[in-house]
Design a protein around this motif. Sequence first.
Motif, PDB file in Angstrom:
ATOM      1  N   GLU A 205      18.072  42.645  37.474  1.00 15.18           N
ATOM      2  CA  GLU A 205      17.451  42.472  38.787  1.00 15.18           C
ATOM      3  C   GLU A 205      18.221  41.492  39.665  1.00 15.18           C
ATOM      4  O   GLU A 205      18.234  41.625  40.887  1.00 15.18           O
ATOM      5  N   SER A 206      18.860  40.504  39.045  1.00 14.81           N
ATOM      6  CA  SER A 206      19.517  39.454  39.831  1.00 14.81           C
ATOM      7  C   SER A 206      21.011  39.692  40.012  1.00 14.81           C
ATOM      8  O   SER A 206      21.690  38.897  40.668  1.00 14.81           O
ATOM      9  N   THR A 207      21.553  40.771  39.445  1.00 17.55           N
ATOM     10  CA  THR A 207      22.991  41.042  39.529  1.00 17.55           C
ATOM     11  C   THR A 207      23.244  42.220  40.457  1.00 17.55           C
ATOM     12  O   THR A 207      22.712  43.312  40.246  1.00 17.55           O
ATOM     13  N   LYS A 208      24.047  42.000  41.483  1.00 17.92           N
ATOM     14  CA  LYS A 208      24.396  43.077  42.403  1.00 17.92           C
ATOM     15  C   LYS A 208      25.342  44.068  41.713  1.00 17.92           C
ATOM     16  O   LYS A 208      26.201  43.689  40.918  1.00 17.92           O
TER      17      LYS A 208
ATOM     18  N   GLN B 116      25.272  33.933  35.432  1.00 23.89           N
ATOM     19  CA  GLN B 116      24.603  34.229  34.168  1.00 23.89           C
ATOM     20  C   GLN B 116      25.373  33.567  33.030  1.00 23.89           C
ATOM     21  O   GLN B 116      26.557  33.243  33.165  1.00 23.89           O
TER      22      GLN B 116
ATOM     23  N   LYS C 203      15.846  40.863  33.623  1.00 26.34           N
ATOM     24  CA  LYS C 203      16.006  39.778  34.597  1.00 26.34           C
ATOM     25  C   LYS C 203      17.448  39.700  35.082  1.00 26.34           C
ATOM     26  O   LYS C 203      17.704  39.480  36.275  1.00 26.34           O
TER      27      LYS C 203
ATOM     28  N   ALA D 205      27.707  36.168  38.802  1.00 26.43           N
ATOM     29  CA  ALA D 205      26.264  36.371  38.940  1.00 26.43           C
ATOM     30  C   ALA D 205      25.472  35.171  38.429  1.00 26.43           C
ATOM     31  O   ALA D 205      24.244  35.213  38.378  1.00 26.43           O
TER      32      ALA D 205
END
Length: 379
Positions: free
Chosen positions: A167-170, A154, A164, A152
Amino acid sequence: MLCSRSTRAVALARRYSNVSSTPSTIQELDRYDNLPQNSRVFSMIQPTGRIHLGNYLGAVKSWRTLSNSNPTSRFIFGIADLHAFTSFKPASELKENRYQAIASLLASGLDTSKCILYFQSAVPEHSELSWFLTCMTSMGQLNRMTQWKSKAQQSQTSSITDEKVMESTKAGVFCYPALQAADILLYRSTHVPVGDDQSQHLELCRNLAKLFNNTYGVDYFPLPKTLLTPAKKILSLKNPEKKMSKSDPVQASCVYVTDSPEQIQSKIRKATTDSIQGDWSFDPVERPGVSNLINIISGLTNESIEETVASVQHLKDHKGLKDYVSELIINEFSDKRQLYDELLKNKDYLDHVCKEGRDSAREVASKNLGEIKSIVGMD
């Protein structure tokens, strides 16, 4: 009935799987001294297309050695295309990657009379067991996994509880260790050949097996043991601080099974090393590039690092070392490249192999899932 091209591919596959088999390295592979009789060994590789030297030495060569050396055990090897779906690829690209992965494994010497070879997505029991295990896995356990953070993009200190990051990690990227555990436990696997970067996921798998057994008062799932492959992680030729990867934007950093002798020579010649003169030494900190080449030699010759270092001392300069590495890779991949090209032209034969593998895998998976559903009350 397979066409004549398929017949030639079958003949080539049999010929090369016999020719290219390596000496047994079970003692190196199995930290428990030897693979017990009647073991069930499971492993998968993602369909990223053609396999590269890191895939070959880190997984596929060991699969071949294990399945050729243990006639009493069952070996189940798959293409993890459900895992590949965690990052988007156009349908045509994913489909071609799946074919290339199967062709690469066959060309590398896997003998389907000694192992089951199939596509993960063709066996729906994987997904069904994954749901049961996902429901038993805590968010905290998944959050402590390190690989989802890399996938992801990160930092390793990131947490899924950060808005945050969330929201950005499937969800598939975050939850895929539960699917990975389902892959292994579905076949009641006893051993899993993995690199050290997957040991954390295998520990989660063991924990889930224990949790299931304890929750339902059964002794159904064995706790799968780790088979650490003898080859250490193969690193990028251009940046030996990260592992060899097809996704590397610098294509010269990665050697493929399908590369021509000229391409192999060019890539190895340009590999990052150092300016240190004198005796060769294996020192991943001070000499990462040279150590990576020594590691490649060790993996191809089945010698220990110490034996390899001793055997290359007659090579007087970096050019000599690189030429030797190139020669070894070219000799290892020559027959495999020829067979890969033949197989990839013959999708009918690849479909036939995958269908047989799917049927064999489902025979085991459906029986086991039926027992699991009975245990949990869904029979």
